[in-house]
Design a protein around this motif. Structure first.
Motif, mmCIF file in Angstrom:
data_model
loop_
_atom_site.group_PDB
_atom_site.id
_atom_site.type_symbol
_atom_site.label_atom_id
_atom_site.label_comp_id
_atom_site.label_asym_id
_atom_site.label_seq_id
_atom_site.Cartn_x
_atom_site.Cartn_y
_atom_site.Cartn_z
ATOM 1 N N UNK A 45 4.319 -40.575 -8.867
ATOM 2 C CA UNK A 45 4.299 -39.166 -8.490
ATOM 3 C C UNK A 45 3.079 -38.870 -7.623
ATOM 4 N N UNK A 46 3.296 -38.281 -6.465
ATOM 5 C CA UNK A 46 2.223 -37.898 -5.554
ATOM 6 C C UNK A 46 2.348 -36.423 -5.230
ATOM 7 N N UNK A 47 1.213 -35.765 -5.063
ATOM 8 C CA UNK A 47 1.227 -34.364 -4.651
ATOM 9 C C UNK A 47 -0.053 -34.060 -3.887
ATOM 10 N N UNK A 48 -0.045 -32.972 -3.141
ATOM 11 C CA UNK A 48 -1.208 -32.615 -2.345
ATOM 12 C C UNK A 48 -1.161 -33.286 -0.988
ATOM 13 N N UNK A 49 -2.319 -33.485 -0.407
ATOM 14 C CA UNK A 49 -2.409 -34.048 0.940
ATOM 15 C C UNK A 49 -2.841 -35.505 0.898
ATOM 16 N N UNK A 50 -2.149 -36.339 1.642
ATOM 17 C CA UNK A 50 -2.475 -37.762 1.697
ATOM 18 C C UNK A 50 -3.786 -37.973 2.438
ATOM 19 N N UNK A 51 -4.706 -38.689 1.809
ATOM 20 C CA UNK A 51 -5.998 -39.000 2.402
ATOM 21 C C UNK A 51 -5.983 -40.416 2.973
ATOM 22 N N UNK A 52 -6.979 -40.727 3.769
ATOM 23 C CA UNK A 52 -7.094 -42.054 4.356
ATOM 24 C C UNK A 52 -7.540 -43.081 3.320
ATOM 25 N N UNK A 53 -8.450 -42.698 2.431
ATOM 26 C CA UNK A 53 -9.053 -43.622 1.466
ATOM 27 C C UNK A 53 -9.301 -42.874 0.163
ATOM 28 N N UNK A 54 -9.598 -43.586 -0.931
ATOM 29 C CA UNK A 54 -9.904 -42.895 -2.188
ATOM 30 C C UNK A 54 -11.025 -41.880 -2.006
ATOM 31 N N UNK A 55 -10.841 -40.691 -2.547
ATOM 32 C CA UNK A 55 -11.794 -39.602 -2.342
ATOM 33 C C UNK A 55 -12.981 -39.731 -3.279
ATOM 34 N N UNK A 56 -14.122 -39.269 -2.799
ATOM 35 C CA UNK A 56 -15.312 -39.160 -3.638
ATOM 36 C C UNK A 56 -15.251 -37.872 -4.434
ATOM 37 N N UNK A 57 -15.985 -37.851 -5.542
ATOM 38 C CA UNK A 57 -16.106 -36.628 -6.331
ATOM 39 C C UNK A 57 -17.062 -35.704 -5.583
ATOM 40 N N UNK A 58 -16.607 -34.488 -5.297
ATOM 41 C CA UNK A 58 -17.420 -33.550 -4.531
ATOM 42 C C UNK A 58 -17.186 -32.146 -5.048
ATOM 43 N N UNK A 59 -18.029 -31.220 -4.604
ATOM 44 C CA UNK A 59 -17.938 -29.843 -5.083
ATOM 45 C C UNK A 59 -18.184 -28.880 -3.936
#
Length: 603
Positions: A45-59
């Motif tokens: 199951x996938x949702x949201x926007x496809x990114x190029x690479x694994x995302x970092x934790x950010x705020x």
């Protein structure tokens, strides 16, 4: 328009033949009572926007916490490659509910789906609605399914450019720029209200390239449709599922509520869904243990994992190229010498890493940072081979760093080139006068005020800037010709800021071939002699919540007030506003840029 996209990869497993078939029943006396074995099918199951690479934790103050588990191309390629080779798996279901992706990412995932099909597995794709990118992905399947009352939107290609000269004038400000490259155009969003004839020619070329790519992809992957058919379909633009089936765009009209039964019907004994296929195993107590949560908030670092099998390191250069901005490196949206150096050092020190693939998705940025990164990569190539894969865009400084690789592969939808240099400043004297703020300058030295934002450049200052830009341009030329000299007949024919799309870059000699990231990884493993058994690792490693606590929040040029104001902008414009602000901010420090014009971000 909400979308739900489900991709089905259905295979003929040894225990579960697919679709209609004849079976032979053994004589009664030889039959033994056996329990039917269901076919294992991975449900992802996938949702949201496809990114190029694994995302970092950010705020973000207004966006909240980022989602480090957001879908990304790197993880999808690993999962689908595993599925293609898994003899215990009979099919793959990709549930892409409320999912968005770019055309370039559709190309990448589509290539991986073809590998699944090549592994003897059947692929079908379901969606409630298709837009251009999701439909291009669907064409890589052998069956496309959607509801009769769903929608297919294939309107064609449009590229919008943002020009801020009028905005600056309303603020009593102006832009003063110098450029090298007749077609460069990077300053035009600040100095003009519309494109120059030269820049318009470049943009029209990109739009033509994108349009041709869409037509070719659909007509190639859907043999029932000719290129002329596809062009007529695009001109019609918007279809119901019923109309799409009549045109040959989809194969079946079926509602989502009937999809599971349809999947089960493709296998003689039904299916057994695996909902965590390809996901790392979760340590006991993780996320639901108070002690684990306390450890996460304490910032305690986990021991570094060691590679135990031969590895291809995939080094991502994603975002604008900027000078170092502190220990945090500026986050996932920036490429800095510090983050690249740290990632390269990690790859070089790991004896199991046998090759490095540089994945570029960058419009360029700082000229000095681009050269520093080029030198880091060039030194790395002396120890371990570096090859290059281009994503949506690898232009100007993004192309500059690509020249450090032994070979360059572009995606069919890559925008590249833009070989040129631009520099300048935003003159704020009028705004300061309007608000009653007077700035008094005391200077010594003929050029002490060259970048004073209270006045435009003098003729002598402009000549000095042009001289330095010409030297930087000559260095750019040297980097390109040392890497591509045998394939580029005449440098100025591909330089001067010209832009190239996909296969046109191959003809120009700027890249070696068109292909996917997976193609480059496979080739790198083969050249390193590890093609029979290898893994990939992502660098730089995604920033975790603990990292954020230890290193602090990455600061950007967008203030909380501005970030709040941008929430009122359409989503597609926000990134370009941030790019424009970063470009203006970088000019205050770097003076010279190798950057793609604001508003061109790839597909």
């Amino acid at each position: 328009m909400k979308r739900m996209l489900v991709a089905l990869a259905l295979a003929m497993a040894t225990v579960a033949p697919t679709f209609a078939q004849t079976t032979t029943t053994a004589p009664a006396e030889t039959q033994t009572a056996t329990k039917p074995v269901k076919t294992r099918v991975a449900l992802i199951k996938l949702s949201g926007e496809m990114l190029e690479r694994p995302a970092s934790f950010d705020f973000s103050l207004f966006g909240g916490f980022s989602n480090p588990k957001a879908p990304n191309v790197a993880t999808m390629l690993t999962t689908l490659n595993r599925a293609a080779k898994d003899p215990q798996l009979g099919g793959v279901v990709l549930d892409l509910s409320a999912f968005n992706l770019s055309i370039t990412h559709a190309n990448e995932i589509g290539a991986a789906l073809k590998s699944v099909r090549a592994g003897g597995k059947r692929v079908a794709i379901y969606a409630a609605d298709f837009d251009t990118a999701t439909y291009l992905l669907a064409t890589h399947a052998d069956t496309i399914v959607m509801p009769e009352n769903g929608n297919v939107l294939l309107p064609g290609v449009a590229m919008q450019l943002m020009f801020s000269k009028g905005t600056l004038e309303k603020l009593n400000m102006s832009a003063d720029f110098v450029q090298v490259g007749k077609f460069k155009g990077a300053e035009e969003p600040f100095t003009r209200t519309s494109s120059s004839p030269e820049f318009k020619e470049q943009i029209d070329g990109l739009v033509d390239g994108a349009y041709d790519h869409i037509v070719k992809t659909i007509s190639t992957n859907r043999p029932n449709l000719t290129a002329a058919d596809v062009r007529n379909i695009i001109d019609e633009g918007w279809f119901s599922g019923k109309r799409a089936k009549a045109l040959g765009l989809v194969d079946h009209t079926l509602g989502r509520e009937k999809l599971d039964a349809w999947v089960n019907s493709q296998f003689e004994n039904g299916t057994l869904q695996v909902t965590d296929y390809g996901q790392p195993k979760k340590p006991a107590g993780e996320a639901d243990s108070p002690f684990a949560i306390l450890q996460m908030f304490s910032g305690a670092a986990k021991p570094a994992k060691r590679n135990t099998v031969p590895t291809v390191a995939v080094l991502y250069a994603t975002g604008q190229i900027m000078p170092d901005v502190g220990e945090s490196g500026g986050g996932d949206g920036l490429v800095t010498p510090g983050t690249i150096r740290a990632a390269v050092d990690k790859a070089l020190k790991d004896d199991m890493v046998k090759a490095i693939v540089l994945r570029i998705d960058s419009p360029g940025g700082s000229a000095s940072a681009s050269d520093e990164i080029w030198q880091i990569l060039k030194e790395a190539d002396k120890k371990k081979p570096v090859t290059v894969s281009m994503g949506r865009v690898a232009a100007s400084g993004g192309y500059y760093i690509a020249c450090a690789g032994r070979s360059i592969t572009a995606d069919p939808g890559t925008i590249t080139g833009s070989i040129g240099v631009v520099g300048g400043k935003i003159v704020m004297k009028g705004l300061m006068d309007k608000v009653g703020l007077n700035i008094e300058t005391h200077a010594r030295g003929k050029n002490a005020e060259i970048f004073n934002m209270m006045r435009p450049f003098s003729d002598d200052e402009r000549a000095l800037i042009a001289k330095n830009m010409t030297e930087t341009y000559a260095t750019f030329q040297n980097r390109v010709m040392s890497a591509r000299g045998k394939k580029i007949a005449k440098f100025e024919d591909v330089a001067q800021g010209r832009l190239f799309f996909g296969s046109a870059a191959v003809k120009a000699g700027l890249v070696d071939q068109v292909g996917s990231l997976n193609d480059v990884i496979v080739a790198a493993a083969k050249d390193a002699g590890i093609e029979k058994n290898y893994q990939t690792m992502v660098l730089p490693e995604p920033r975790t919540f603990a990292d954020m606590l230890r290193e602090g929040f990455a600061m950007d040029v967008t203030s909380p007030t501005l970030e709040a104001a941008m929430q009122g902008l359409p989503r597609e414009y926000r990134a370009e506003v941030v790019r424009a602000l970063r470009m203006a901010n970088t000019l205050q420090r770097e003076k010279l840029l190798m950057a793609l014009p604001v508003g061109i971000s790839g597909n």
